[in-house]
Design an enzyme around this catalytic site. Sequence first.
Site, PDB file in Angstrom:
ATOM      1  N   THR A   1      91.973  77.043 153.487  1.00  0.00           N
ATOM      2  CA  THR A   1      90.762  77.168 152.732  1.00  0.00           C
ATOM      3  C   THR A   1      89.145  76.478 152.826  1.00  0.00           C
ATOM      4  OG1 THR A   1      91.626  79.249 152.296  1.00  0.00           O
ATOM      5  CG2 THR A   1      89.749  79.427 152.099  1.00  0.00           C
TER       6      THR A   1
ATOM      7  N   PHE B 124      98.685  82.524 151.862  1.00  0.00           N
ATOM      8  CA  PHE B 124      98.462  81.157 151.312  1.00  0.00           C
ATOM      9  C   PHE B 124      97.448  80.291 151.903  1.00  0.00           C
ATOM     10  CE2 PHE B 124     102.906  81.883 154.056  1.00  0.00           C
ATOM     11  CZ  PHE B 124     103.376  82.685 152.657  1.00  0.00           C
ATOM     12  N   CYS B 125      96.519  81.259 151.679  1.00  0.00           N
ATOM     13  CA  CYS B 125      95.066  79.684 151.287  1.00  0.00           C
ATOM     14  C   CYS B 125      95.284  79.883 152.762  1.00  0.00           C
ATOM     15  CB  CYS B 125      94.631  79.863 150.646  1.00  0.00           C
ATOM     16  SG  CYS B 125      94.240  80.193 149.354  1.00  0.00           S
ATOM     17  N   ASN B 126      96.060  80.533 153.897  1.00  0.00           N
ATOM     18  CA  ASN B 126      95.641  79.646 155.525  1.00  0.00           C
ATOM     19  C   ASN B 126      95.742  80.335 156.637  1.00  0.00           C
ATOM     20  OD1 ASN B 126      96.218  77.959 157.867  1.00  0.00           O
ATOM     21  ND2 ASN B 126      97.053  76.529 156.764  1.00  0.00           N
TER      22      ASN B 126
END
Length: 820
Positions: free
Chosen positions: A134, A410-412
Amino acid sequence: MDPKQRLQEFPQLSDYVYLDNTGTTLFAKSQIDKFTSDLTSNLYGNPHTRCQSSELTTDTIDQVRSRILRYFHTSQDSHCIIFTSGSTGALKLLAEGFPWSPTKEASSPDEKNDRGVGDDQAGSIFCYLQDNHTSVVGMREVATANGARSVCLSPNQISSALSPDSITNHECNGLSDSNADHLFAYPGQSNFSGCKYPAKWTAMCKNGHLDKLLGCHGNWYVALDAASLVSTSPLDLSICEADFVPLSFYKMFGFPTGLGALIARKDALPILQKRYFGGGAVMAYSATQPFFVPRKLFHEWFEDGTPPFLDIIAVRHGLDTLECLAGGISSISEHTFYLAKYTFDNLKSLRHSNRKEVVEFYCKTDYTDINKQGPIICFNVLNPNGEYVGYAQFQKLAALYKIQLRTGCFCNIGACQLFLGLTDEEIQANYEAGHVCGDDIDIINGKPSGAVRISFGYMSLKADADVFLNFMRDNFVDFKLYNDKRKSTPHTERGCSLDENQTDGRLTRAKLSQICLYPIKSCAAMKVYIGIQRFDRDKVTLLVHKTQTVSFGEVSPQLFSGTVPNWEIGPQGLMYDRQWMIVSEAGVFLSQKRVPRMCLIEPTIDLETGLLTISSKGMNPIHLPLDMEPNESSLEIKNVCADRCQTFDCGDAVSDWLTEVLGQNCRLHKQNANYARRRRTERIDVSGVSKLSLVNVDQYLLISATSTADFLQSLPGHDLETLMDRFRANFVISGPLEPFQEDGWRKLRIGSNVFEVTDLCMRCRMISVDQMTAGETRDTYKQLTNRRGRKATFGILLRRLEGESTGSDVSVEMEIEVLE
Ligand SMILES: Cc1ncc(COP(=O)(O)O)c(C=O)c1O
């Protein structure tokens, strides 16, 4: 590292299996010991001061800069280190400093025709790999706000554009000329799948291999996000041509947190622009005139304010630890890769009895090439029918085994979309349906909205992998998703309200059989049911007319004739329910999840004497006035399940008492009744009056004895009473009900009180705690997930509808009327 040394160096791991090294790796004990001894044996002053102590700091920081560059095989001749708050801070600095030039658009259609297609693309381009964190994707907004064009490309698109046989800018004609500066950003290693992306992409991009695809010449700069890569792999900046390399130190050696760096090539740094200056960044400036002179060294100019000098000093001890304890980064890389490969191979071989695979992996490799794969395994679990087991459910089961791992995206989001096949429309629709990053909504329309990730660090042992593999075998091979029509469905999706087979209208003929309150959050219940106030383990304390108590030996049934136990309704739930909570030394509220022994603390309310009495075996009871009032200065804001509450400390005597019982420093706090608790969902409480006590989710929790008895069938060795206790309800209802019939109710009446059902109650591992002994058993939560399917729910959450209720209390034996 052998298990003995692991225990010495990582005592924090004694109870846990830690598999979230990509989230953060752990620091070693000797690392912290050496750091604290360094701090106490040297006087480190502010580096901006001019005296011996500050000179020592400045020199040490300089040493650390050189040391970090040496670790990455380079030096201050070619590279510069700018300390930041972490990788994100480094990426933000880069995004805000990059000289984005706006896309030049033809001013009229004619001009556009004359100039050709490419001229609209002459500004800067921010090109990024879809599989990025992110914090990289966020750079897009700065680039676009400055008029640059942002282009997100999949790994396949980049791979073919940057393949050795792709053509360079020198070879392709017809592209618009541009002097603009472009930036390409990609991770050295995906934090989602562990895929390592080629270092050679950097050189190829700089040689113009992306130009044809993007239709534009220009000056390419490359940001290699090394946050995930450098935690377990070497990075050689003498051969990697990346211009900007962000990283976070806690991912390498666990401590310090809040410190990272942008390692930049000295020949690229001058392009970065900066307007703000803080202390230490300028050689001279005027306070009254717009005059200032930036400091000459890049890091001095870019590091505003006092650098986090003690944290920077801690980096030295972190790097020493990687060398001395872990044997250097090459060993770390090989060791962690071996563990990942071992785990992957074993997971891959897991099969249900029908031969179907248990695990669906999200990776590009089969863990045979250390240059292409890092020590991360990302996956979802499938049941024998090929249906997904939600990651939230997986996480809760793992917690029962004290296995620490990460679930979700996972912020992806980009990698999530790629691997899980989620379209942009689905991402938006999921958001509109209420799914946000980090929540528990793990399956939407049968598709997972995230995954499970495990990752190894240098201190991981093969034994950790084995515990994890056994956990997988024990729990997920032949895992059954319960396919009952009544199975847990989110409240918003629940359709029918009344059971179709119900014959006698809305009356269920079920009755309230127990009323329980929990004066101190997460401690024992105070029960209000036929005559019995609560269990005292050795004796049963009995309630007669709410206040008079007698011990078990004196009980005769006649004692209760004509007594109807009842309890008053307060503005936030049952009167005195969850009005107190125990907080740790750090001020965080404690619950049985972390301290199971809390269930042995027994609070009772005596309305006649106006006292809260707290007892625990082997201790003299302690008494507190129910109407204890805060003084202004003692009020504190505390978070309870992400909501803000106001509480005050109840004094030393009770805190000392609790500290002795729990064996850890803690304090008792009481909620300030005059403070409106801000709810997670409704940020502004309309009436301005606190509507929630210190509960986790809502005012009341109701469970059915029929559902509990039904569930009991899958739990040999348990009994109904203690099983019910684990669910910690306020209302227990009994009567001629179907198991889990209550799941379909939306509105009900108990006496003259009308309640709205706000949701099903989602359970966590706290139901593993036997409320009589504080012992933990895994079977309850495990069986509940088997019985109830994706969401381990049990019971319904209620909110009292003030406008429709006239009653002021509830009493045992009241009938339950289902209104909707
Ligand atoms: C690949 C990658 N980039 C960037 C970040 C952001 O790092 P931080 O949160 O330390 O700033 C992370 C964190 O997990 C990451 O894995």
